[in-house]
Design an enzyme around this catalytic site. Structure first.
Site, PDB file in Angstrom:
ATOM      1  N   GLY A  20       5.847   5.276   1.494  1.00 14.98           N
ATOM      2  CA  GLY A  20       5.112   3.891   0.801  1.00 14.98           C
ATOM      3  C   GLY A  20       3.695   3.861   0.831  1.00 14.98           C
ATOM      4  O   GLY A  20       2.944   2.979   1.013  1.00 14.98           O
ATOM      5  N   GLY A  21       3.020   5.258   0.912  1.00 16.32           N
ATOM      6  CA  GLY A  21       1.706   5.511   1.232  1.00 16.32           C
ATOM      7  C   GLY A  21       0.666   4.684   0.413  1.00 16.32           C
ATOM      8  O   GLY A  21      -0.673   4.427   0.643  1.00 16.32           O
ATOM      9  N   ARG A  22       0.977   4.106  -0.920  1.00 18.12           N
ATOM     10  CA  ARG A  22       0.193   3.441  -1.586  1.00 18.12           C
ATOM     11  C   ARG A  22       0.283   2.116  -1.678  1.00 18.12           C
ATOM     12  O   ARG A  22      -0.150   1.098  -2.210  1.00 18.12           O
ATOM     13  CB  ARG A  22       0.409   4.016  -3.085  1.00 18.12           C
ATOM     14  N   GLY A  23       0.945   1.460  -0.610  1.00 19.77           N
ATOM     15  CA  GLY A  23       1.535   0.166  -0.450  1.00 19.77           C
ATOM     16  C   GLY A  23       0.311  -0.638   0.362  1.00 19.77           C
ATOM     17  O   GLY A  23      -0.723   0.285   0.824  1.00 19.77           O
ATOM     18  N   PHE A  24       0.177  -1.863   0.321  1.00 15.03           N
ATOM     19  CA  PHE A  24      -1.055  -2.761   0.870  1.00 15.03           C
ATOM     20  C   PHE A  24      -1.485  -2.158   2.377  1.00 15.03           C
ATOM     21  O   PHE A  24      -2.525  -1.647   2.490  1.00 15.03           O
ATOM     22  CB  PHE A  24      -0.588  -4.076   0.896  1.00 15.03           C
ATOM     23  N   TYR A 165      16.330  -9.082   1.925  1.00 15.12           N
ATOM     24  CA  TYR A 165      15.182  -8.275   2.493  1.00 15.12           C
ATOM     25  C   TYR A 165      15.219  -8.123   4.035  1.00 15.12           C
ATOM     26  O   TYR A 165      15.266  -6.929   4.666  1.00 15.12           O
ATOM     27  CB  TYR A 165      13.850  -8.585   2.125  1.00 15.12           C
ATOM     28  N   LYS A 169      16.213  -4.822   6.398  1.00 13.54           N
ATOM     29  CA  LYS A 169      15.196  -4.612   7.416  1.00 13.54           C
ATOM     30  C   LYS A 169      15.813  -4.480   8.544  1.00 13.54           C
ATOM     31  O   LYS A 169      15.586  -3.360   9.627  1.00 13.54           O
ATOM     32  CB  LYS A 169      14.021  -5.256   7.276  1.00 13.54           C
TER      33      LYS A 169
END
Length: 574
Positions: A20-24, A165, A169
């Site tokens: 998820g390296g392009r996440g916030f 979610y 999680k």
């Protein structure tokens, strides 16, 4: 299957993976890893290629990609072969990938947060990855009913979570903790609370949308609920602290491994005070009108029901949902003592260092014209009516964006009413006639040639009529999950200790009985014109209607203090 690695400094290369390296938050971790020169970084995300923002191209990340110290890998965590490829040759995996938490879609969240996490764990064990740091959430211990004040890691998972979610999680977190020690793999989990900071595309934009829709004037609950927010740089720092603790010599790594840690700025603040600071920084008024959460919940349940019905037709996730109401009205503060003791975490950026001013005045410079209150005179982006309808196909049809398309939908609905509703058929007869019409249409459609004159006839692929084993299993799980949730609510109702649930059930049944008093034909005849006119009128008279609603609610709250006090007291007793 392997990737080609470039030696770093002539010595043995050391690689880490950030899913998820392009996440916030993940973007900040990637930059921090590069700056610290700890590893070469493999950025794994869903996109086929990496698209850099202008500031990234000339910054640390752009330089690292050019030099080979960072590489991008397109990977879907639900595909184990792609996960193996992404993790091959790495020493550490920072597993940060997760779907948008605001989308309450159990199938989506389970496939990524549980199945995807399981694929990551299997890949780490198979490829002999040394360390795995999982980005979890404080919501794994939040039931949506009881607030949490200075909660620590001894809080167990609740029997029922606030949303899909949170529950998925929690499942993913449990899998990561259980895998600690498997084939030498050391694991731990990070639970950052309410992340904010530069690059955020959720908190401030959604707050501004609410402000423009006239919703930011309201406080859900009594406004005294406390919250822990975490600046995004502190979140990235916590991940590095965790990895360094796992990498250190025994007994420190043994003490750090196999645990979950709450991560915050260690500066609790009233949730609505924090929101007010953000709104004031953008030129909007502070919220003042208090509405009990119990009053908002039935409305939120109705909005969620409408979304479930219209989501397949393009409606986007609404802001007003039951899970979000519970998040906005409950306290959620956490104790970071264990994180400080076992992984050496302390915040590197504080709220007191004017971080809110920095966040508003520097991070949002490019978007300030869109976000500031004084920019409302020029409509930029979707209207409020369009936002309410989800900015998709439903909005296009009901707001008459394409008149031909709108008239087509109206004709289809009118034909359906004439043939199956106004005719007075029984439900069985109506369904049988509908299936007969569908069968005739499909048969004729299958016999048509692929092209008639200049018109191409699009054939329906066989895949549309086939349900895979995996899809059917997910459907079964979803049905079972909803059934269990309904039975859980029924048990709570039978015990008589949940007045809020009772209130919701009574209100829902009253609403159904009111709707049931009208015939389906009358609903079509009266409801359709109203729906196709009301949203168009609202779009043209947004400000006048919003002001009227605000004044009406303000008047109601002023002259009904006793009711408000009683409902609020009932909430606290729960």
């Amino acid at each position: 299957m392997g990737l080609e690695f470039n030696p770093m400094g002539g010595g043995e290369e050391r690689w880490c993976v950030v899913t998820g390296g392009r996440g916030f938050a993940a973007r900040h971790l990637v930059v921090m890893l590069i700056k610290y020169d700890m590893f070469s970084v493999r950025i794994a995300d869903l996109g086929p290629t990496i698209k850099l923002d202008s500031d990234e191209e000339s910054g640390v990340l752009g330089e690292a990609l050019k030099s080979g110290r960072a590489v991008y890998v397109s990977a879907d965590l639900r595909d184990k072969s792609q996960v193996l490829k992404a993790c091959q040759g790495s020493e550490v995996v920072f597993h940060m990938a997760a779907p948008d938490s605001s989308i309450n879609n159990h199938k989506l969240h389970h496939s990524v947060n549980v199945q995807g996490t399981n694929n990551i764990i299997d890949a780490c064990i198979e490829l002999k990855v040394k360390r795995l740091v999982y980005t979890s959430s404080p919501s794994v211990v939040f039931d949506g009913v009881n607030g949490i004040i200075n909660g620590n890691e001894s809080i167990p998972y609740p029997a029922k979570h606030n949303d899909s979610y949170s529950s998925t999680k929690a499942e993913g977190e449990a899998l990561v903790i259980k895998s600690n020690g498997s084939n030498g793999l050391l694991t731990c989990c990070i639970r950052p609370s309410s992340i904010f900071g530069p690059g955020d595309k959720l908190l401030v934009p959604s707050l501004v949308d609410a402000a423009r829709a006239g919703k930011s004037k309201f406080i859900i609950g009594d406004g005294n609920n406390m919250y822990d927010f975490t600046y995004v740089e502190n979140v990235a720092h916590a991940h590095i602290c965790a990895e360094r603790a796992l990498a250190s010599e025994q007994p420190v790594s043994g003490k750090a491994a196999g645990q979950a840690y709450f991560i915050t700025n260690m500066e609790p603040i009233k949730f609505w005070e924090f929101m007010s600071l953000l709104l004031e920084g953008l030129g909007y008024e502070r919220p003042k009108i208090k509405i009990p959460a119990a009053v908002m919940m039935p409305i939120a349940n109705l909005v969620e029901l409408i979304y479930k019905l219209l989501a397949p037709y393009g409606m986007k996730v609404p802001q007003l949902t039951p899970s979000r109401i519970r998040l906005l009205s409950r306290s959620r503060t956490f104790d970071c003592s264990m994180a400080n003791d076992r992984i050496g975490y302390t915040p590197i950026v504080t709220l007191q260092s004017n971080i809110l001013r920095t966040y508003l005045h520097f991070d949002l410079l490019d978007a300030v014209i869109y976000l500031r209150a004084d920019a409302q005179t020029i409509r930029i982006g979707p209207s409020k009516a369009e936002l309410l309808l989800g900015c998709g196909k439903v909005a296009d049809v009901l707001l008459w964006r394409n008149r031909k398309e709108t008239f087509t939908v109206l004709l289809i609905l009118a034909a359906f009413d004439f043939n199956f509703v106004a005719s007075g058929y029984t439900a069985i007869t109506a369904v049988s006639k509908l299936l007969l019409a569908a069968s005739v249409f499909l048969f004729i459609h299958s016999k048509l040639p692929k092209k008639i004159l200049v018109y191409e006839i699009e054939k329906i692929p066989d895949s549309k009529f086939h349900v895979s084993a995996a899809a059917s299993r997910q459907m079964s799980l979803s049905v079972a999950s909803k059934w269990n949730s309904a039975m859980s609510d029924l048990k709570s109702l039978c015990k008589g200790n949940d007045s809020i649930l009772f209130f919701k059930v009574v209100l829902s049944l009253l609403l159904v009985s009111m709707v049931g008093a009208f015939s389906l034909h009358n609903i079509f005849v009266i409801g359709l014109p109203i729906i196709f006119i009301a949203f168009v009128v609202y779009e043209k008279k947004e400000e006048e209607i919003d002001n009227f609603v605000v004044k009406a609610l303000s008047f109601g709250c002023k002259f009904k203090p006793d009711l408000t006090r009683k409902v609020s007291n009932s909430e606290k007793q729960q």
